[in-house]
Enzyme design. Structure first.
Site, PDB file in Angstrom:
ATOM      1  N   SER A  13      42.679  46.459  41.075  1.00 29.59           N
ATOM      2  CA  SER A  13      43.204  46.386  39.721  1.00 29.59           C
ATOM      3  C   SER A  13      42.790  47.596  38.881  1.00 29.59           C
ATOM      4  O   SER A  13      43.340  47.826  37.814  1.00 29.59           O
ATOM      5  CB  SER A  13      42.691  45.110  39.051  1.00 29.59           C
ATOM      6  N   CYS A  75      40.047  44.507  46.419  1.00 31.35           N
ATOM      7  CA  CYS A  75      39.835  43.723  45.208  1.00 31.35           C
ATOM      8  C   CYS A  75      39.617  42.279  45.658  1.00 31.35           C
ATOM      9  O   CYS A  75      40.476  41.710  46.341  1.00 31.35           O
ATOM     10  CB  CYS A  75      41.059  43.838  44.307  1.00 31.35           C
ATOM     11  N   GLU A 153      34.487  49.757  33.668  1.00 32.03           N
ATOM     12  CA  GLU A 153      35.661  50.565  33.297  1.00 32.03           C
ATOM     13  C   GLU A 153      35.339  51.428  32.069  1.00 32.03           C
ATOM     14  O   GLU A 153      35.915  52.484  31.868  1.00 32.03           O
ATOM     15  CB  GLU A 153      36.876  49.665  33.008  1.00 32.03           C
ATOM     16  N   CYS A 185      32.928  41.533  43.861  1.00 34.39           N
ATOM     17  CA  CYS A 185      33.933  42.255  43.060  1.00 34.39           C
ATOM     18  C   CYS A 185      33.706  43.724  43.357  1.00 34.39           C
ATOM     19  O   CYS A 185      32.556  44.188  43.337  1.00 34.39           O
ATOM     20  CB  CYS A 185      33.724  41.964  41.571  1.00 34.39           C
ATOM     21  N   THR A 186      34.782  44.436  43.634  1.00 33.37           N
ATOM     22  CA  THR A 186      34.594  45.827  44.077  1.00 33.37           C
ATOM     23  C   THR A 186      34.099  46.745  42.954  1.00 33.37           C
ATOM     24  O   THR A 186      33.714  47.883  43.226  1.00 33.37           O
ATOM     25  CB  THR A 186      35.895  46.388  44.673  1.00 33.37           C
ATOM     26  N   HIS A 187      34.096  46.260  41.729  1.00 30.42           N
ATOM     27  CA  HIS A 187      33.494  47.053  40.652  1.00 30.42           C
ATOM     28  C   HIS A 187      31.958  47.055  40.742  1.00 30.42           C
ATOM     29  O   HIS A 187      31.314  47.967  40.229  1.00 30.42           O
ATOM     30  CB  HIS A 187      33.889  46.489  39.287  1.00 30.42           C
TER      31      HIS A 187
END
Ligand code: DGL
Length: 267
Positions: A13, A75, A153, A185-187
């Site tokens: 995303s 994701c 982000e 979560c890939t973040h």
């Protein structure tokens, strides 16, 4: 037909899927990569399943037009609620998802497993379900961390505000004596240092991206589709909105220039 020089499609995303790109570059440096980040519509983790499936369908069609030879769903939120959408559209090319990979990695080393992820991934119960299928005796403890994605982000990678938020989220899990924590979560690999500082040395952190890339390598090699070139791969990044922060944070995280970034509309 030989697909060796065709690119691998990786999508998320937003910026988080770059944690998978980083592992891919380390494990398969000669592969070409097409990355897609849906910056205009992030976050997915707080959206409905129907919306996430619609966005996923648009993205996969875009990746297939780029002639990818395999797809990594980078994701967890998409892996949790729209994996079947990807598999249906992808036809006979391999599809790897980070939840199956993370669950495999966790059950290999632990029975007392903490999971942190977006609200959509936690509500889907995907991780506990896959983990129990592999290892019925494993115990899982989940925590949704809705604030992590906007902070990443925004570039709050090493920031006192992030430490406060992380301490609040991780407190409950630590009370259960977890011995591993899946970054669901890939973040989250981008803020791994802060998470590790709070957890201390007794909890092993699992980044599903590493296992996902190992699984992809295996799938490509079985089909004889690994790129045999001895040149460094070509990396192209596609995003759906302004890319300034994407480039800044991405270059810092990947530790290399991102020369090809293009804005596209997939709607
Ligand atoms: N990186 C995504 C994941 O792995 C979540 C980001 C979002 O909420 O869109 O779940």
């Amino acid at each position: 037909m030989n697909k060796q020089s065709q690119p691998i499609g990786v999508f998320d995303s937003g910026i988080g899927g770059l944690s998978v790109v980083k592992s891919l570059i380390e494990q398969l440096p000669n592969e070409n990569i097409i990355y897609f980040g849906d910056i205009a519509r992030i976050p997915y983790g707080t959206k409905s399943i129907a919306t996430i499936q619609k966005f996923t369908e648009q993205t996969v069609k875009f990746l297939l037009k780029q002639n990818v030879k395999a797809i990594i769903i980078a994701c967890n939120t998409i892996s949790a609620v729209a994996k079947d959408t990807v598999i249906q559209l992808a036809g006979d090319i391999p599809v790897i998802d980070v939840i199956s990979a993370g669950a495999k990695a966790a059950t290999n080393i632990s029975k007392q497993i903490g999971i942190i992820a977006t609200p959509a991934t936690i509500n889907s119960n995907a991780y506990p379900t896959v983990i129990k299928n592999i290892s019925p005796e494993a115990k899982t403890y989940s925590q949704a961390c809705a604030l992590f994605v906007p902070m990443v982000e925004e570039g709050f990678i090493q920031h006192p505000a992030l430490e406060l938020v992380a301490a609040e989220y991780l407190e409950n899990l630590m009370a259960h004596d977890i011995d591993s924590l899946v970054l669901g979560c890939t973040h989250y690999p981008l803020i791994k240092q802060t998470i590790a500082k709070i957890l201390g040395v007794n909890v092993q952190i699992i980044d599903p991206a590493i296992t996902a890339c190992e699984q992809l390598k295996h799938a490509l090699s079985q089909d004889n589709n690994l790129n045999v070139s001895d040149k460094q791969g070509v990396y192209k990044y596609f995003v759906t909105d302004v890319a300034v922060k994407f480039q800044q944070i991405g270059e810092m995280f990947l530790n290399r220039p991102m020369t090809h970034i293009e804005i596209v509309n997939v709607e």
